[in-house]
Design a protein around this motif. Sequence first.
Motif, short mmCIF file in Angstrom:
data_model
loop_
_atom_site.label_atom_id
_atom_site.label_comp_id
_atom_site.label_asym_id
_atom_site.label_seq_id
_atom_site.Cartn_x
_atom_site.Cartn_y
_atom_site.Cartn_z
N TYR A 198 0.80 -1.23 0.00
CA TYR A 198 0.00 0.00 0.00
C TYR A 198 0.84 1.28 0.00
O TYR A 198 0.44 2.28 -0.60
CB TYR A 198 -0.97 -0.02 1.18
N SER A 199 1.97 1.26 0.69
CA SER A 199 2.80 2.47 0.68
C SER A 199 3.37 2.73 -0.71
O SER A 199 3.44 3.88 -1.16
CB SER A 199 3.93 2.34 1.71
N TRP A 202 0.55 4.08 -2.81
CA TRP A 202 0.33 5.48 -2.46
C TRP A 202 1.32 6.39 -3.20
O TRP A 202 0.93 7.40 -3.79
CB TRP A 202 0.46 5.66 -0.95
N ASN A 203 2.59 6.02 -3.18
CA ASN A 203 3.61 6.82 -3.87
C ASN A 203 3.38 6.86 -5.37
O ASN A 203 3.59 7.90 -6.02
CB ASN A 203 5.00 6.26 -3.56
N ARG A 206 0.48 9.33 -6.23
CA ARG A 206 0.91 10.73 -6.17
C ARG A 206 1.78 11.08 -7.38
O ARG A 206 1.64 12.16 -7.97
CB ARG A 206 1.66 11.00 -4.87
N GLN A 234 -8.32 6.25 -2.76
CA GLN A 234 -8.45 6.71 -1.38
C GLN A 234 -9.73 6.20 -0.74
O GLN A 234 -9.75 5.83 0.44
CB GLN A 234 -8.40 8.24 -1.32
N TYR A 237 -9.00 2.40 -0.12
CA TYR A 237 -7.84 1.95 0.66
C TYR A 237 -7.36 2.96 1.70
O TYR A 237 -6.21 2.87 2.15
CB TYR A 237 -6.69 1.61 -0.29
N PHE A 241 -3.82 2.61 3.68
CA PHE A 241 -2.78 3.63 3.63
C PHE A 241 -2.38 4.05 5.05
O PHE A 241 -1.20 4.23 5.35
CB PHE A 241 -3.26 4.85 2.84
N ILE A 246 0.87 6.14 6.36
CA ILE A 246 0.49 7.41 5.76
C ILE A 246 -0.37 8.17 6.77
O ILE A 246 -1.38 7.66 7.24
CB ILE A 246 -0.29 7.21 4.44
N GLU A 250 -1.31 13.77 5.56
CA GLU A 250 -0.87 13.44 4.20
C GLU A 250 -2.06 13.05 3.32
O GLU A 250 -2.15 13.47 2.17
CB GLU A 250 0.15 12.29 4.24
N GLN A 251 -2.94 12.23 3.89
CA GLN A 251 -4.11 11.81 3.10
C GLN A 251 -5.02 13.00 2.80
O GLN A 251 -5.51 13.14 1.68
CB GLN A 251 -4.90 10.73 3.85
#
Length: 310
Positions: A198-199, A202-203, A206, A234, A237, A241, A246, A250-251
């Motif tokens: 998931y990290s 996330w990256n 973005r 989002q 997940y 995240f 996260i 940040e979210q």
Amino acid sequence: DLKNISNHSFIKKISSCFLLSAVMIVGGVFSSLHYRTLHEASYEQYINKAQTSSEYKRKISHYRNALELNPGKIDAYTGIFEAYKEDMLFTQEEKEYIDKVISENSELLRENGIYEIIEFEAGKLCWYYLDYGSGSNNDNVTTRMTSAVSYFDKARTGENLRNHDEGNYQMASIYYDIGSFYKNIQIMILEGNDSKAYSDFWNSLRAMVEFIDDNDANNELVLMETYNTAVSAQLSYANKFAISGISYDEQMEFFELLKEKINNTPVTEPYGEQNYRNAYELKIQVMNMLKNTEDKIKITYNINNNEVIK
């Protein structure tokens, strides 16, 4: 004297043979050059006819004829790819045709240094435009993204795409990572090894939004599809995240960025009933998700106790 005459006749015969061979060689070379010249002229004629045609089926037919004549040049590929986008749908039949042409001519395309470039463009067609026969505008975004994975994988493995366009190489890598996540996440969940996915996902999200804003700012459908992918991720997940480290800030920062971009991106309102996907309807769809997405993010985090609800 008879011997001299015989030798002289033999020399004449040998000379005639050499002369005939030379004529045949020169004639063969000339014929080959003439054929290639006509062949190339016919290819260019098909390209020109396709570019000037206003009728979709004829345009596609001309590009296919050009590909049949010379499947090693990039013009016909990029031309037919752009033509497929005109109705906002890349059909299964069109996908099968492109897959067949690329597969049958992969070695030639590699020799000409354009294989990865063509795979990249085919991947974008799948990612944004693939029609899998749903018969409605409620597209299965995941199906399109996972179908594009193999194209982006091939596009990013060689150096030709990177040498041709560093930005497109980065895009292929980002889209490969996102598509692979959706393709493999259910299996990873079942096997219990999804915690580290998931990290990275996330990256990649973005990076995708940043890249598209810089490179496809004038394509309203591409922009809306990108924002739709990010908001949907989002919504689906947010808790994963959070568990991956996260933070709430940040979210919310990413969500507010997406919300601003969605609200501020102008889209063209279509006239009459539409049988194809369009940015206007997609924008409405994404905007309708914003409230639920924001609520999901806030519910995910127990702000008072600074804990994540798992």
